[in-house]
Design a protein around this motif. Structure first.
Motif, PDB file in Angstrom:
ATOM      1  N   GLY A  26      -7.956  -3.223  -9.085  1.00  0.00           N
ATOM      2  CA  GLY A  26      -8.131  -2.361 -10.266  1.00  0.00           C
ATOM      3  C   GLY A  26      -6.827  -2.201 -11.032  1.00  0.00           C
ATOM      4  N   TRP A  27      -6.860  -1.230 -11.944  1.00  0.00           N
ATOM      5  CA  TRP A  27      -5.682  -1.005 -12.794  1.00  0.00           C
ATOM      6  C   TRP A  27      -4.633  -0.231 -12.016  1.00  0.00           C
ATOM      7  CZ3 TRP A  27      -5.057  -3.599 -17.101  1.00  0.00           C
ATOM      8  CH2 TRP A  27      -6.187  -4.124 -17.738  1.00  0.00           C
ATOM      9  N   GLY A  28      -3.508  -0.858 -11.805  1.00  0.00           N
ATOM     10  CA  GLY A  28      -2.405  -0.171 -11.109  1.00  0.00           C
ATOM     11  C   GLY A  28      -2.694  -0.024  -9.627  1.00  0.00           C
ATOM     12  N   THR A  29      -1.632   0.106  -8.883  1.00  0.00           N
ATOM     13  CA  THR A  29      -1.739   0.228  -7.423  1.00  0.00           C
ATOM     14  C   THR A  29      -1.910   1.692  -7.040  1.00  0.00           C
ATOM     15  OG1 THR A  29      -0.215  -1.632  -7.286  1.00  0.00           O
ATOM     16  CG2 THR A  29      -0.560  -0.378  -5.262  1.00  0.00           C
ATOM     17  N   ASN A  30      -2.759   1.949  -6.037  1.00  0.00           N
ATOM     18  CA  ASN A  30      -2.924   3.320  -5.542  1.00  0.00           C
ATOM     19  C   ASN A  30      -1.918   3.551  -4.411  1.00  0.00           C
ATOM     20  OD1 ASN A  30      -3.722   5.731  -4.387  1.00  0.00           O
ATOM     21  ND2 ASN A  30      -5.915   5.321  -4.596  1.00  0.00           N
ATOM     22  N   GLU A  31      -0.706   3.948  -4.793  1.00  0.00           N
ATOM     23  CA  GLU A  31       0.379   4.108  -3.814  1.00  0.00           C
ATOM     24  C   GLU A  31       0.074   5.187  -2.777  1.00  0.00           C
ATOM     25  OE1 GLU A  31       0.921   3.874  -7.065  1.00  0.00           O
ATOM     26  OE2 GLU A  31       2.374   2.258  -7.417  1.00  0.00           O
ATOM     27  N   GLN A  32      -0.569   6.270  -3.218  1.00  0.00           N
ATOM     28  CA  GLN A  32      -0.853   7.362  -2.277  1.00  0.00           C
ATOM     29  C   GLN A  32      -1.789   6.903  -1.160  1.00  0.00           C
ATOM     30  OE1 GLN A  32       0.697  10.477  -2.268  1.00  0.00           O
ATOM     31  NE2 GLN A  32      -0.244  10.463  -0.241  1.00  0.00           N
ATOM     32  N   LEU A  33      -2.750   6.051  -1.504  1.00  0.00           N
ATOM     33  CA  LEU A  33      -3.679   5.528  -0.494  1.00  0.00           C
ATOM     34  C   LEU A  33      -2.929   4.680   0.541  1.00  0.00           C
ATOM     35  CD1 LEU A  33      -6.551   5.319   0.525  1.00  0.00           C
ATOM     36  CD2 LEU A  33      -7.005   3.545  -1.178  1.00  0.00           C
ATOM     37  N   ILE A  34      -1.954   3.915   0.065  1.00  0.00           N
ATOM     38  CA  ILE A  34      -1.130   3.087   0.970  1.00  0.00           C
ATOM     39  C   ILE A  34      -0.365   3.995   1.935  1.00  0.00           C
ATOM     40  CG2 ILE A  34       0.863   1.509   1.075  1.00  0.00           C
ATOM     41  CD1 ILE A  34      -0.145   0.412  -1.686  1.00  0.00           C
ATOM     42  N   ILE A  35       0.214   5.080   1.406  1.00  0.00           N
ATOM     43  CA  ILE A  35       0.942   6.044   2.258  1.00  0.00           C
ATOM     44  C   ILE A  35      -0.022   6.691   3.254  1.00  0.00           C
ATOM     45  CG2 ILE A  35       2.243   8.228   2.270  1.00  0.00           C
ATOM     46  CD1 ILE A  35       3.278   7.422  -0.577  1.00  0.00           C
ATOM     47  N   ASP A  36      -1.199   7.112   2.745  1.00  0.00           N
ATOM     48  CA  ASP A  36      -2.186   7.794   3.604  1.00  0.00           C
ATOM     49  C   ASP A  36      -2.585   6.935   4.798  1.00  0.00           C
ATOM     50  OD1 ASP A  36      -2.122   9.964   1.944  1.00  0.00           O
ATOM     51  OD2 ASP A  36      -3.984   9.470   0.880  1.00  0.00           O
ATOM     52  N   VAL A  37      -2.648   5.638   4.577  1.00  0.00           N
ATOM     53  CA  VAL A  37      -3.036   4.741   5.686  1.00  0.00           C
ATOM     54  C   VAL A  37      -1.818   4.393   6.541  1.00  0.00           C
ATOM     55  CG1 VAL A  37      -3.989   2.481   6.320  1.00  0.00           C
ATOM     56  CG2 VAL A  37      -5.026   3.783   4.444  1.00  0.00           C
ATOM     57  N   LEU A  38      -0.859   3.687   5.978  1.00  0.00           N
ATOM     58  CA  LEU A  38       0.218   3.092   6.790  1.00  0.00           C
ATOM     59  C   LEU A  38       1.191   4.106   7.387  1.00  0.00           C
ATOM     60  CD1 LEU A  38       0.954  -0.126   4.711  1.00  0.00           C
ATOM     61  CD2 LEU A  38      -0.272   0.041   6.881  1.00  0.00           C
ATOM     62  N   ALA A  39       1.484   5.187   6.665  1.00  0.00           N
ATOM     63  CA  ALA A  39       2.463   6.154   7.187  1.00  0.00           C
ATOM     64  C   ALA A  39       1.877   7.049   8.277  1.00  0.00           C
ATOM     65  CB  ALA A  39       3.010   7.012   6.049  1.00  0.00           C
ATOM     66  N   HIS A  40       0.571   6.901   8.536  1.00  0.00           N
ATOM     67  CA  HIS A  40      -0.079   7.733   9.554  1.00  0.00           C
ATOM     68  C   HIS A  40      -0.738   6.899  10.650  1.00  0.00           C
ATOM     69  CE1 HIS A  40       0.793  11.193   7.108  1.00  0.00           C
ATOM     70  NE2 HIS A  40       0.237  10.603   6.074  1.00  0.00           N
ATOM     71  N   ARG A  41      -0.215   5.687  10.857  1.00  0.00           N
ATOM     72  CA  ARG A  41      -0.714   4.845  11.948  1.00  0.00           C
ATOM     73  C   ARG A  41       0.475   4.425  12.808  1.00  0.00           C
ATOM     74  NH1 ARG A  41      -4.228   6.755   9.545  1.00  0.00           N
ATOM     75  NH2 ARG A  41      -6.107   5.800   8.652  1.00  0.00           N
ATOM     76  N   ASN A  42       0.282   4.390  14.124  1.00  0.00           N
ATOM     77  CA  ASN A  42       1.386   3.974  14.999  1.00  0.00           C
ATOM     78  C   ASN A  42       1.537   2.460  14.993  1.00  0.00           C
ATOM     79  OD1 ASN A  42      -0.460   2.880  16.885  1.00  0.00           O
ATOM     80  ND2 ASN A  42      -0.634   4.838  17.966  1.00  0.00           N
ATOM     81  N   ALA A  43       2.550   1.954  15.686  1.00  0.00           N
ATOM     82  CA  ALA A  43       2.875   0.520  15.630  1.00  0.00           C
ATOM     83  C   ALA A  43       1.700  -0.359  16.060  1.00  0.00           C
ATOM     84  CB  ALA A  43       4.100   0.239  16.500  1.00  0.00           C
ATOM     85  N   ALA A  44       1.030   0.025  17.153  1.00  0.00           N
ATOM     86  CA  ALA A  44      -0.102  -0.786  17.646  1.00  0.00           C
ATOM     87  C   ALA A  44      -1.223  -0.810  16.609  1.00  0.00           C
ATOM     88  CB  ALA A  44      -0.612  -0.205  18.962  1.00  0.00           C
ATOM     89  N   GLN A  45      -1.495   0.343  15.983  1.00  0.00           N
ATOM     90  CA  GLN A  45      -2.544   0.411  14.963  1.00  0.00           C
ATOM     91  C   GLN A  45      -2.180  -0.414  13.733  1.00  0.00           C
ATOM     92  OE1 GLN A  45      -2.445   4.663  14.689  1.00  0.00           O
ATOM     93  NE2 GLN A  45      -4.034   4.982  16.241  1.00  0.00           N
ATOM     94  N   ARG A  46      -0.915  -0.357  13.338  1.00  0.00           N
ATOM     95  CA  ARG A  46      -0.485  -1.141  12.160  1.00  0.00           C
ATOM     96  C   ARG A  46      -0.610  -2.635  12.425  1.00  0.00           C
ATOM     97  NH1 ARG A  46       3.664   2.517  12.620  1.00  0.00           N
ATOM     98  NH2 ARG A  46       5.248   0.926  13.023  1.00  0.00           N
ATOM     99  N   ASN A  47      -0.317  -3.063  13.641  1.00  0.00           N
ATOM    100  CA  ASN A  47      -0.478  -4.482  13.988  1.00  0.00           C
ATOM    101  C   ASN A  47      -1.930  -4.916  13.854  1.00  0.00           C
ATOM    102  OD1 ASN A  47       2.104  -5.388  14.476  1.00  0.00           O
ATOM    103  ND2 ASN A  47       2.106  -4.816  16.634  1.00  0.00           N
ATOM    104  N   LEU A  48      -2.853  -4.065  14.325  1.00  0.00           N
ATOM    105  CA  LEU A  48      -4.284  -4.391  14.241  1.00  0.00           C
ATOM    106  C   LEU A  48      -4.752  -4.430  12.781  1.00  0.00           C
ATOM    107  CD1 LEU A  48      -5.672  -2.289  17.245  1.00  0.00           C
ATOM    108  CD2 LEU A  48      -5.407  -4.784  17.122  1.00  0.00           C
ATOM    109  N   ILE A  49      -4.202  -3.537  11.954  1.00  0.00           N
ATOM    110  CA  ILE A  49      -4.549  -3.539  10.521  1.00  0.00           C
ATOM    111  C   ILE A  49      -4.088  -4.853   9.886  1.00  0.00           C
ATOM    112  CG2 ILE A  49      -4.096  -2.458   8.270  1.00  0.00           C
ATOM    113  CD1 ILE A  49      -3.771   0.239   9.844  1.00  0.00           C
TER     114      ILE A  49
END
Length: 316
Positions: A26-49
């Motif tokens: 879509g138009w422009g990146t949703n930066e807050q959504l990126i923070i909501d996901v990646l900044a609240h997942r641990n290392a193992a979860q981020r690897n699976l993502i």
């Protein structure tokens, strides 16, 4: 002692991957959504993502993030998304490059990671750069720096709590004698600092303090402008009281005329899942202001929101 806030119910990695894809479309990146996901997942979860994202969209998540984001926010997100060993390998490699060289970053990684973490950094370095960390450090450093840094990055210290007090006393005396003679780069000084377990080093340095009436780092301040001595003192701090080292680094990064974003980003992304609680306590004790307030006062926008989420002060 991490402060990373991971929600009680974590969506499946495929759902997180889908949310991230939506953030890029879509138009422009949703930066807050990126923070909501990646900044609240641990290392193992981020690897699976990352794996789910690659399988679903045929592109590495890091590539997508690189295309969509920019500046300090991009670096914070990319560094945090990496697996910790991969991240350290990347930072160490950067520290051996001509325009981003940093003996401090190499020392920091070597001295504040556990033996197993450092071993995994060396493995990740092999895999990514087809060379060893040791050979790059040796090639890009000289003199006393090489003498100290190569054994530091090569170390595989004993991790247990057992301490030999007889050894602690004799090695405290060796250190005292060498420092009194200004033989700071002596192979015995290097040997003790680069091979002994952290518990053994703590016992040795406590005895040094008691027996000789001065903390070792005070005696190593004979020449305040000597860059090698500064690195040696920092290495001792990292090995014995890492939260004090990181507090000082953050303080200097924030109070500098013009924030040192590189140091700020590195400390927050590498310590968020390790000892950020202790670092925050030390920061407040030392500065009478919370780390959250200091970061908020010195950064802005998505970069600020990302850092605050990583130190455990953002919303889940």
């Amino acid at each position: 002692m991490a402060t990373l806030k991971v929600p009680a119910h974590v969506p499946a990695p495929s759902e997180d991957a889908e949310q991230l894809r939506k953030a890029f479309e879509g138009w422009g990146t949703n930066e807050q959504l990126i923070i909501d996901v990646l900044a609240h997942r641990n290392a193992a979860q981020r690897n699976l993502i990352r794996i789910s994202y690659g399988e679903a969209y045929g592109e590495d998540l890091l590539k997508s993030l690189d295309k969509e984001l920019s500046s300090d926010f991009e670096r914070a997100v990319l560094l945090f998304t990496l697996d910790p060993a991969e991240r350290d390998a990347y930072l160490a490699n950067e520290a051996t490059k001509r325009f981003t060289s940093s003996n401090w970053v190499l020392m920091e990684i070597a001295c504040t990671r556990s033996s197993y973490e450092l071993f995994n950094v060396r493995k990740a370095y092999h895999a990514r750069y087809k060379k060893s960390l040791e050979e790059d450090v040796a090639h890009h450093t000289t003199g006393d720096y090489r003498k100290l840094l190569v054994p530091l990055v090569s170390a595989f210290r004993y991790e247990g709590e057992e301490v030999n007090m007889t050894l602690a006393k004799s090695e405290a005396k060796i250190l005292r004698d060498k420092i009194s003679d200004k033989h700071y780069n002596d192979e015995e000084v290097i040997r003790i600092l680069t091979t002994r377990s952290k518990a053994q080093l703590n016992a040795t340095l406590n005895h040094y303090n008691t027996a000789f009436g001065n903390a070792i780092n005070k005696d190593l301040k004979a020449d305040p402008n000597d860059e090698f001595l500064k690195l040696l003192r920092a290495a001792i701090k990292c090995l014995t009281v890492p939260e004090k080292y990181f507090e000082k680094l953050l303080r200097q990064a924030i109070v500098k005329l013009g924030t040192d974003e590189s140091a700020l980003t590195r400390v927050v992304t590498t310590r968020a899942e390790v000892d950020m609680v202790r670092i925050k306590e030390e920061y407040q004790r030392r500065n009478s202001v919370t780390l959250e307030k200091a970061i908020a006062g010195d950064t802005s926008g998505d970069y600020e929101r990302m850092l605050l989420a990583l130190i455990g002060c953002g919303d889940v």
